[in-house]
Design a protein around this motif. Structure first.
Motif, short mmCIF file in Angstrom:
data_model
loop_
_atom_site.label_atom_id
_atom_site.label_comp_id
_atom_site.label_asym_id
_atom_site.label_seq_id
_atom_site.Cartn_x
_atom_site.Cartn_y
_atom_site.Cartn_z
N GLU A 137 0.80 -1.18 0.02
CA GLU A 137 0.00 0.12 -0.06
C GLU A 137 0.75 1.28 -0.06
OE1 GLU A 137 0.52 -1.16 4.43
OE2 GLU A 137 0.37 -2.27 2.60
N LEU A 138 2.24 1.08 0.20
CA LEU A 138 3.00 2.36 0.53
C LEU A 138 3.99 2.19 -0.93
CD1 LEU A 138 4.03 2.44 4.04
CD2 LEU A 138 2.32 3.74 2.95
N LEU A 139 3.90 1.37 -1.64
CA LEU A 139 4.98 1.32 -2.84
C LEU A 139 4.77 2.57 -3.68
CD1 LEU A 139 6.79 -0.28 -4.73
CD2 LEU A 139 4.87 -1.48 -5.79
N VAL A 140 3.83 2.84 -4.22
CA VAL A 140 3.65 3.93 -5.20
C VAL A 140 4.10 5.21 -4.58
CG1 VAL A 140 2.26 5.19 -6.84
CG2 VAL A 140 2.06 2.61 -6.79
N ASP A 141 3.48 5.49 -3.64
CA ASP A 141 3.83 6.83 -2.99
C ASP A 141 5.21 6.83 -2.33
OD1 ASP A 141 1.25 7.48 -3.14
OD2 ASP A 141 0.58 7.39 -1.35
N THR A 142 5.75 5.83 -2.20
CA THR A 142 7.32 6.03 -1.69
C THR A 142 8.08 5.87 -2.58
OG1 THR A 142 6.53 5.08 0.45
CG2 THR A 142 8.97 4.97 0.02
N PHE A 143 8.24 4.98 -3.80
CA PHE A 143 8.96 4.55 -4.64
C PHE A 143 8.87 4.77 -6.12
CE2 PHE A 143 9.70 1.38 -1.32
CZ PHE A 143 11.04 1.84 -0.66
N LEU A 144 7.69 5.18 -6.48
CA LEU A 144 7.21 5.16 -7.89
C LEU A 144 6.04 6.38 -8.10
CD1 LEU A 144 6.12 1.28 -8.33
CD2 LEU A 144 8.26 2.39 -9.09
N GLN A 145 6.43 7.46 -7.17
CA GLN A 145 5.43 8.68 -7.39
C GLN A 145 5.53 9.34 -8.55
OE1 GLN A 145 7.96 8.61 -5.68
NE2 GLN A 145 9.18 10.70 -5.85
N ASP A 146 6.76 9.30 -9.41
CA ASP A 146 7.03 9.95 -10.58
C ASP A 146 6.74 9.03 -11.63
OD1 ASP A 146 9.37 8.46 -9.69
OD2 ASP A 146 10.56 9.97 -10.78
N CYS A 147 6.44 7.87 -11.55
CA CYS A 147 6.31 6.96 -12.88
C CYS A 147 4.85 6.88 -13.29
CB CYS A 147 6.56 5.48 -12.22
SG CYS A 147 8.36 5.38 -11.86
N ASP A 148 4.71 6.36 -14.57
CA ASP A 148 3.57 6.45 -15.28
C ASP A 148 2.58 5.49 -14.66
OD1 ASP A 148 4.02 4.04 -16.66
OD2 ASP A 148 5.00 4.97 -17.91
N SER A 149 1.20 5.51 -14.95
CA SER A 149 0.28 4.43 -14.51
C SER A 149 0.53 3.17 -14.89
CB SER A 149 -1.08 4.82 -14.86
OG SER A 149 -1.22 4.94 -16.21
N ASP A 150 0.98 2.89 -15.99
CA ASP A 150 1.50 1.25 -16.36
C ASP A 150 2.37 0.86 -15.44
OD1 ASP A 150 -0.03 1.36 -18.66
OD2 ASP A 150 1.52 1.72 -20.01
N VAL A 151 3.61 1.71 -14.90
CA VAL A 151 4.45 0.97 -14.06
C VAL A 151 3.86 0.80 -12.87
CG1 VAL A 151 6.67 1.57 -12.95
CG2 VAL A 151 6.53 2.04 -15.26
N GLN A 152 3.03 1.70 -12.36
CA GLN A 152 2.35 1.76 -11.02
C GLN A 152 1.55 0.57 -10.88
OE1 GLN A 152 0.46 5.64 -10.42
NE2 GLN A 152 2.56 6.61 -9.88
N THR A 153 0.79 0.24 -12.11
CA THR A 153 -0.02 -0.90 -12.06
C THR A 153 0.77 -2.39 -11.93
OG1 THR A 153 -1.64 0.49 -13.28
CG2 THR A 153 -1.95 -1.90 -13.20
N GLN A 154 1.75 -2.33 -12.62
CA GLN A 154 2.59 -3.74 -12.90
C GLN A 154 3.25 -4.02 -11.83
OE1 GLN A 154 4.08 -3.61 -16.93
NE2 GLN A 154 2.38 -2.79 -17.78
N ALA A 155 3.82 -2.71 -11.35
CA ALA A 155 5.03 -2.91 -10.11
C ALA A 155 4.84 -3.97 -9.12
CB ALA A 155 5.58 -1.67 -9.55
N PRO A 156 3.40 -3.83 -8.48
CA PRO A 156 3.31 -4.83 -7.30
C PRO A 156 3.27 -6.31 -7.70
CG PRO A 156 1.50 -3.11 -7.54
CD PRO A 156 2.31 -2.97 -8.77
N ALA A 157 3.31 -6.73 -8.76
CA ALA A 157 3.45 -8.04 -9.17
C ALA A 157 4.66 -8.65 -9.07
CB ALA A 157 2.73 -8.27 -10.49
N HIS A 158 5.62 -7.47 -9.16
CA HIS A 158 7.08 -7.96 -9.14
C HIS A 158 7.92 -7.71 -7.75
CE1 HIS A 158 6.98 -8.33 -13.48
NE2 HIS A 158 6.16 -7.32 -13.43
#
Length: 236
Positions: A137-158
């Motif tokens: 739940e903290l992944l995007v706001d902490t590490f991916l806040q400047d990435c596009d939505s594709d990355v933000q959506t796919q990253a949790p699976a990795h």
């Protein structure tokens, strides 16, 4: 030239995390590879107490570095700098180290010595299993806040859990003593603040700053690719 990417903690599938920068390099005729890290469960053994740790991660990266004699740039991200410090030591093909929001440990130092002794709020540590991981739940706001939505959506699976023992295991070598190094400070990184990165970067031979979050190779792949391509003529 070839590039060996070493990914950070609590993630798997390094080729996904590096794919945008790797694609740009490939278009310019530069091959790259991202070794699997056993402590992240990428070698078929689940992470945890008694499982693979830093020693196995170092061995995995070192094997890839020794596989061929092409001039090599090692690009290490976050925890990957701990691994690369030892893995790249004494490997003749390694021409340059690039540390991205990472660490440059001295011989005998461990990852835990770069913190304040308490787990970061974005990490979940499970003493029972001997693993730690990023709180999804903290992944995007902490590490991916400047990435596009594709990355933000796919990253949790990795994401993956990792053996907690890697945080306390010291490195046995420090390649940056003998190999030219560049530190890429990510000024918008919320996981490892820029002020800390600049402290870590004091050991590097050269420091470059980029207005990016923790994963610039996803948010600003062109800038990272250009930096790596500029190092093609590096000599030891």
């Amino acid at each position: 030239m070839r590039v060996v990417f070493v990914h950070g903690a609590c993630v798997r599938d390094g080729s996904w995390w590096w794919h945008r920068a790797a694609r740009l390099l490939q278009e310019r005729g530069v091959a790259s590879v991202s070794p699997a890290l056993p402590s992240c469960g990428e070698a078929g053994v689940p992470p945890g107490a008694g499982g693979p740790g830093l020693t196995e991660d170092v061995a995995a990266v070192r094997q890839v570095l020794r596989d061929g004699d092409a001039p090599t740039i090692v690009v290490a991200h976050s925890y990957g700098g701990i691994v690369a410090a030892e893995a790249a030591a004494g490997v003749g093909s390694v021409r340059h180290l690039v540390l991205v929001s990472s660490y440059l440990p001295e011989i005998g130092q461990s990852l835990s010595e770069f913190g304040d002794g308490t787990p970061a709020p974005f990490l979940d540590v499970d003493p029972d299993t001997g693993t730690f991981g990023v709180r999804p739940e903290l992944l995007v706001d902490t590490f991916l806040q400047d990435c596009d939505s594709d990355v933000q959506t796919q990253a949790p699976a990795h994401l993956t859990r990792q053996s907690v023992q890697v945080t306390g295991q010291p490195v046995g070598a420090a390649a940056w003593h003998h190999v030219p190094s560049t530190y890429l400070v990510c000024t918008q990184d919320k996981g490892t603040p820029a002020r800390l990165q600049r402290e870590f970067a004091r050991r590097a031979g050269r420091v470059v700053e980029l207005d990016a979050g923790h994963h610039p190779f996803l948010s600003q792949a062109a800038a990272v690719g250009d930096l790596l391509l500029s190092l093609q003529g590096t000599r030891r």
